[in-house]
Design a protein around this motif. Structure first.
Motif, mmCIF file in Angstrom:
data_model
loop_
_atom_site.group_PDB
_atom_site.id
_atom_site.type_symbol
_atom_site.label_atom_id
_atom_site.label_comp_id
_atom_site.label_asym_id
_atom_site.label_seq_id
_atom_site.Cartn_x
_atom_site.Cartn_y
_atom_site.Cartn_z
ATOM 1 N N UNK A 54 81.813 77.067 14.291
ATOM 2 C CA UNK A 54 80.714 76.873 13.331
ATOM 3 C C UNK A 54 80.461 75.413 13.003
ATOM 4 N N UNK A 55 80.588 74.564 14.002
ATOM 5 C CA UNK A 55 80.208 73.168 13.854
ATOM 6 C C UNK A 55 78.884 72.939 14.589
ATOM 7 N N UNK A 56 78.254 71.819 14.310
ATOM 8 C CA UNK A 56 76.936 71.524 14.857
ATOM 9 C C UNK A 56 76.870 70.061 15.276
ATOM 10 N N UNK A 57 75.946 69.778 16.214
ATOM 11 C CA UNK A 57 75.722 68.407 16.649
ATOM 12 C C UNK A 57 74.232 68.128 16.673
ATOM 13 N N UNK B 167 75.328 62.724 15.597
ATOM 14 C CA UNK B 167 76.029 63.213 14.416
ATOM 15 C C UNK B 167 76.632 64.584 14.683
ATOM 16 N N UNK B 168 77.782 64.835 14.091
ATOM 17 C CA UNK B 168 78.382 66.164 14.072
ATOM 18 C C UNK B 168 78.626 66.558 12.623
ATOM 19 N N UNK B 169 78.509 67.866 12.353
ATOM 20 C CA UNK B 169 78.719 68.347 10.992
ATOM 21 C C UNK B 169 79.202 69.783 11.002
ATOM 22 N N UNK C 177 80.331 65.575 7.407
ATOM 23 C CA UNK C 177 79.498 64.846 8.364
ATOM 24 C C UNK C 177 80.228 63.623 8.901
ATOM 25 N N UNK C 178 80.029 63.361 10.194
ATOM 26 C CA UNK C 178 80.483 62.117 10.788
ATOM 27 C C UNK C 178 79.554 61.762 11.945
ATOM 28 N N UNK C 179 79.569 60.487 12.332
ATOM 29 C CA UNK C 179 78.708 60.045 13.415
ATOM 30 C C UNK C 179 78.091 58.696 13.109
ATOM 31 N N UNK C 180 76.942 58.407 13.759
ATOM 32 C CA UNK C 180 76.329 57.099 13.610
ATOM 33 C C UNK C 180 74.821 57.204 13.790
ATOM 34 N N UNK C 181 74.100 56.256 13.195
ATOM 35 C CA UNK C 181 72.653 56.123 13.321
ATOM 36 C C UNK C 181 72.358 54.715 13.818
ATOM 37 N N UNK C 182 71.431 54.611 14.761
ATOM 38 C CA UNK C 182 71.002 53.327 15.306
ATOM 39 C C UNK C 182 69.538 53.096 14.947
ATOM 40 N N UNK C 183 69.271 51.977 14.289
ATOM 41 C CA UNK C 183 67.908 51.603 13.927
ATOM 42 C C UNK C 183 67.667 50.197 14.458
ATOM 43 N N UNK C 184 67.121 50.115 15.671
ATOM 44 C CA UNK C 184 66.988 48.817 16.308
ATOM 45 C C UNK C 184 68.353 48.225 16.591
ATOM 46 N N UNK D 271 77.881 57.402 9.575
ATOM 47 C CA UNK D 271 77.681 58.623 8.795
ATOM 48 C C UNK D 271 79.006 59.222 8.336
ATOM 49 N N UNK D 272 80.116 58.633 8.717
ATOM 50 C CA UNK D 272 81.428 59.199 8.425
ATOM 51 C C UNK D 272 81.632 59.364 6.917
ATOM 52 N N UNK D 273 82.078 60.548 6.531
ATOM 53 C CA UNK D 273 82.310 60.841 5.128
ATOM 54 C C UNK D 273 81.074 61.276 4.369
ATOM 55 N N UNK D 274 79.935 61.386 5.067
ATOM 56 C CA UNK D 274 78.714 61.844 4.425
ATOM 57 C C UNK D 274 78.620 63.356 4.362
#
Length: 329
Positions: free
Chosen positions: A130-133, A145-147, A177-184, A190-193
């Motif tokens: 029951x996890x998602x990506x 991101x994974x959550x 939540x964990x992962x990363x976002x790239x904006x330029x 996202x870790x700990x969100x």
């Protein structure tokens, strides 16, 4: 009062929708099996069957939202990243898909949804346990991101849609939540969100309007809607339990949605004030369709409680969104 366990299907053997609010996932929304008075012809369903898969990602620094929408006769997707410290959008994406080709929205909340367009790909995938990506690659804007897994039950709401036929929605509480976002050239962790999702699937009216509010931590969250679906999806997540809420009232200025909002329920279980940090807006007026949409991002403060006998739980600056939306689709 907690909610009953979700049924195996949203339609019973006689073709009647199993209207109500439940806790748990359901696998499939077979609207073609509906019997009168809810049944509709195949052509009507083609133009009125609407499905969307929406994911929100929240950290103290960033708020992201991603949606893949199947309108039946066409598809669309949007995504944005809002830097909460800067108070502005740092990435945004919106694109229509080719009919039958651009998007594939899952048949249920545990399935996979994909959008593909020129220079863009978005995928929401279910993983084991029951996890998602969520993966997004739209040029300079990227998310990986994974959550999950859920720490509290998932909401299932089934019922009549004003002006349409039947609608159902599955909404999660807060998910690790964990992962990363790239904006330029800039990256965000996202870790700990906290993540949350909204999977909706129904036979809706040509013109549909609603107000919505949603915010989540791992211990506390809520979903509120006023409009075409009444109070049917209103719910509170509190300490691992899921509770139904009454009709929601949205006191805001439609001409200035960035002003403060006041939102409460008529069962005296929730009373919140929303302070806006920024917003995503979109207005389209096409030949077949139109949309007026604003989704303010900000924080909720006030109180909630599981029953009128329970003590009030104080809510302080819980990150989330409100929404005012009209669609002719």
């Amino acid at each position: 009062m907690t909610l009953p366990t979700a049924p195996a299907a949203v339609i019973d053997a006689s073709g009647a929708p199993l209207a109500g609010r439940y806790a748990g996932l359901v696998h499939g929304f077979a609207w073609a099996r509906l019997a009168p008075p809810h049944a509709r012809g195949r052509l009507w369903r083609l133009f009125h069957h609407k499905r969307w898969h929406y994911v929100a990602l929240a950290t103290p620094e960033l708020f992201c939202a991603v949606a893949i929408v199947d309108l039946g006769w066409t598809s669309t997707a949007f995504a944005y990243a809002f830097d909460r410290n800067k108070g502005k959008l740092v990435a945004a994406f919106s694109q229509h898909g080719l009919p039958g080709l651009g998007a594939r929205v899952a048949g249920h909340a545990g399935g996979a949804s994909v959008f593909r367009g020129p220079g863009s790909r978005i995928a929401i995938e279910a993983l084991p346990q029951q996890r998602y990506r969520l993966r997004l690659d739209c040029g300079q804007f990227g998310i990986d991101a994974e959550f999950g897994a859920p720490v509290s039950p998932i909401l299932l709401a089934v019922g009549q849609a004003d002006g349409g036929s039947v609608h159902a929605t599955q909404k999660s509480g807060g998910l690790p939540l964990w992962g990363a976002v790239r904006c330029g050239a800039h990256g965000y962790s996202l870790d700990g969100g906290v993540a949350s999702f909204d999977y909706s699937n129904g036979l809706l009216a040509r013109e549909t309007e609603w107000r919505w509010a949603s915010a989540h931590s791992l211990e506390l969250g809520f979903n509120l809607q006023a409009g075409y679906f009444g109070a049917q999806e209103n719910a509170l997540w509190l300490d691992g339990q899921l509770y139904p809420l009454g009709r929601a009232h949205f006191d805001f200025n439609p001409d200035n949605p960035l002003a403060p909002w006041h939102i409460w329920t008529d069962d005296d279980l929730l009373d919140l004030h929303f302070r806006v940090e920024g917003a995503r807006r979109e207005e389209r007026n096409l030949w077949l369709a139109a949309s007026r949409y604003v989704q303010p991002i900000g924080t909720f403060s006030g109180w909630v409680r599981a029953s009128v006998q329970a003590p009030k739980r104080i809510v302080t600056q819980l990150a989330g969104v409100t929404e005012s939306h009209f669609s002719r689709w």
